[in-house]
Design an enzyme around this catalytic site. Sequence first.
Site, PDB file in Angstrom:
ATOM      1  N   VAL A 111      45.543  20.582  35.967  1.00 26.33           N
ATOM      2  CA  VAL A 111      46.457  21.444  36.704  1.00 26.33           C
ATOM      3  C   VAL A 111      45.888  22.852  36.626  1.00 26.33           C
ATOM      4  O   VAL A 111      45.031  23.153  35.798  1.00 26.33           O
ATOM      5  CB  VAL A 111      47.897  21.400  36.135  1.00 26.33           C
ATOM      6  N   SER A 112      46.376  23.731  37.488  1.00 26.51           N
ATOM      7  CA  SER A 112      45.751  25.043  37.631  1.00 26.51           C
ATOM      8  C   SER A 112      46.201  26.061  36.600  1.00 26.51           C
ATOM      9  O   SER A 112      45.490  27.019  36.315  1.00 26.51           O
ATOM     10  CB  SER A 112      46.012  25.598  39.038  1.00 26.51           C
TER      11      SER A 112
END
Length: 201
Positions: free
Chosen positions: A8-9
């Site tokens: 995930v970012s």
Amino acid sequence: MDLAYCRVSTTAQDLARQIDAMHAAAVAEEHIYVDKRTGANMDREGLTALLAFARPGDRINVLTLDRLGRNMRETLNLVHDLTERGIFLRTLGDKLTVDTSDPGPGTDMAIALLAMFAQMERIYMLERAAGARAAKQARGLPTGRPVKLNATTRAGAAQRIKDGAIPEQVAADLGISRSTLYRELRKHREGTIANQCEKGS
């Protein structure tokens, strides 16, 4: 051997959906590598560890190809390097199926299209963010990043670390990166020193 990569970012986002998909695909927990980093570059601890561990004949599973990266050239280069090493890649959730253990023009085209879509989406995201900043500037609103922690939360984080808590865990609990935590702790120290100076004068 089946391996997996989930990303995930930001630290505030949740990896659970991706990890659940890997469990459903029978990937062992110890073979799931994760990152909470942007996909704009390939310099990520989890990905680096995965690539160092993988051996010829292994298969790397990702939920969607954009979990590997959102830079088209680097993603295609990574897939090429894996193929050269005899390591396969499979996506579990993309509309266009990718499984390099079954090579062919269809697989190559799917990889190229998915990598292109990921990069286009990143470009659109940056354009939307720039448009939002411009709109705020036009209305005289602040455009910088919002303050991550207030003075009370900073003090609490500082006390937890003083009591022996691991910085990475404190950062994760607060939904911020480790570098942001250190910046906020520095603000706390500077504020404490300033208050002591005021009291002493």
